[in-house]
Design an enzyme around this catalytic site. Structure first.
Site, mmCIF file in Angstrom:
data_model
loop_
_atom_site.group_PDB
_atom_site.id
_atom_site.type_symbol
_atom_site.label_atom_id
_atom_site.label_comp_id
_atom_site.label_asym_id
_atom_site.label_seq_id
_atom_site.Cartn_x
_atom_site.Cartn_y
_atom_site.Cartn_z
ATOM 1 N N GLU A 72 1.746 -3.670 5.934
ATOM 2 C CA GLU A 72 0.756 -3.208 4.669
ATOM 3 C C GLU A 72 0.914 -3.972 3.284
ATOM 4 O O GLU A 72 0.713 -3.440 2.075
ATOM 5 C CB GLU A 72 0.902 -1.593 4.440
ATOM 6 C CG GLU A 72 2.407 -1.171 3.933
ATOM 7 C CD GLU A 72 3.233 -0.788 5.201
ATOM 8 O OE1 GLU A 72 4.154 0.164 4.687
ATOM 9 O OE2 GLU A 72 3.210 -1.287 6.197
ATOM 10 N N ASP B 138 -6.282 0.645 9.810
ATOM 11 C CA ASP B 138 -7.095 -0.578 9.683
ATOM 12 C C ASP B 138 -8.426 -0.800 8.402
ATOM 13 O O ASP B 138 -8.301 -1.712 7.885
ATOM 14 C CB ASP B 138 -7.749 -0.943 11.222
ATOM 15 C CG ASP B 138 -6.622 -1.264 12.077
ATOM 16 O OD1 ASP B 138 -5.463 -1.372 11.722
ATOM 17 O OD2 ASP B 138 -6.712 -1.364 13.195
ATOM 18 N N ILE C 153 0.787 -1.205 -0.086
ATOM 19 C CA ILE C 153 0.071 -0.092 -0.059
ATOM 20 C C ILE C 153 0.793 1.339 0.053
ATOM 21 O O ILE C 153 1.807 1.441 0.787
ATOM 22 C CB ILE C 153 -1.010 -0.010 1.244
ATOM 23 C CG1 ILE C 153 -1.907 -1.247 1.356
ATOM 24 C CG2 ILE C 153 -1.715 1.210 1.126
ATOM 25 C CD1 ILE C 153 -2.801 -1.289 2.388
#
Length: 302
Positions: A220, A194, A178
């Site tokens: 991530e 989250d 990410i």
């Protein structure tokens, strides 16, 4: 020849619950196992009718069996044994799962004179099975995203490598990270972080083929195994996943945020180990980040 009293003593002291009923479903015998499992003594039960719903047998969806699909009645009706998992009413008030087996009883003339039911407490077995399943989940499932975790994907990766060596069937590996994830946490808090992880996880999981596997690798990062996939197909999958994530939205209460990912991927080679293919995909993923993020780089080598 063993005496009838010996047989009675054997049945009386069986670990499982055993009881007999006559044609009118009056209980004529109730052994110690039945006392232990149900909490009801023989004195409380013998002479009463099981049709009075003493144990209030129900099935898994709550249907009362004593007023309908009773295994004892079925045994006397068709002359065949019956088995079922039911939930009886313990004297203390709680429900208890038992496995019941019923058989008809015949007199000397061959006519039915009643039936016998033997039942086994399966609550401990169910609890053990539930504990095992829970341990499996804890060991192999990421609790936040619900995806398989790194341990699961590593096991799958070793299996795919072994399959490739046996049959020559190759597969692709994608690593996904990410973009700017730390900024989500720093600016909006860990709850939003989250949420970002969950949205990306759901997008990936719902956009792959049934036989593909995507996991949360850690932090991530996500990783996926794509069987029976060549380099061209893997590029298409990577681009599609990247685009779908970029079109996702994270609702913060002060507006919607967009998320992007950087992806690196490669196809397994005959001389690959788990470490070598992971390193190659990971290197390609970081190349995507270095080249501007929101990119997918899929190649044979880094």
């Amino acid at each position: 020849m063993p005496s009838r009293d010996l047989y009675r003593d054997i049945v009386e002291n069986m670990h499982d619950g055993v009881y007999f009923v006559d044609r009118e479903r009056r209980i004529t015998f109730w052994n110690k196992g039945a006392e232990r499992i149900t909490g009801y003594s023989a004195a409380e039960v013998v002479g009463t009718s099981c049709a009075n719903n003493i144990l209030v047998h129900v099935d898994a969806i709550g249907r009362q069996l004593c007023q309908g699909s009773c295994p004892l009645v079925a045994a006397m009706a068709d002359g065949a044994p019956h088995e079922a998992e039911v939930y009886l009413h313990h004297k203390q008030g709680h429900r208890l799962p038992v496995w019941v087996r019923t058989s008809p009883l015949r007199g000397a003339d061959g006519n039915f004179i009643g039936a016998v039911e033997m039942f086994t407490d399966i609550s401990s077995r169910q609890a053990l099975q539930e504990q095992v399943e829970e341990l499996k989940k804890l060991a192999l499932i990421d609790p936040l995203t619900g995806l398989p975790n790194r341990r699961h994907l590593e096991a799958q990766l070793h299996s795919r490598l072994e399959e490739m060596r046996r049959s020559g069937v190759t597969f692709g590996l994608l690593f996904t990270d990410i973009d700017h994830f730390k900024q989500f946490n720093d600016r909006y808090g860990h709850d939003i972080g989250d949420q970002v992880l969950t949205i990306v996880a759901n997008t990936l999981a719902l956009s792959i083929r049934p036989f593909d596997v995507v996991c949360r690798w850690g932090g991530e990062e996500f990783a996926g195994i794509f069987p029976h996939t060549d380099l061209s197909t893997l590029r298409g999958i990577a681009d599609r996943l990247r685009i779908l994530v970029a079109h996702s939205r994270v609702n913060t209460g002060i507006g919607a945020l967009t998320v992007t990912v950087s992806i690196g991927g490669t196809v397994a080679k005959s001389d690959d180990s788990a470490a070598s293919i992971i390193k190659r995909a990971d290197t390609l993923m970081y190349a995507s980040k270095t080249n501007g993020r929101n990119r997918a780089k899929v190649a044979e080598a880094g």
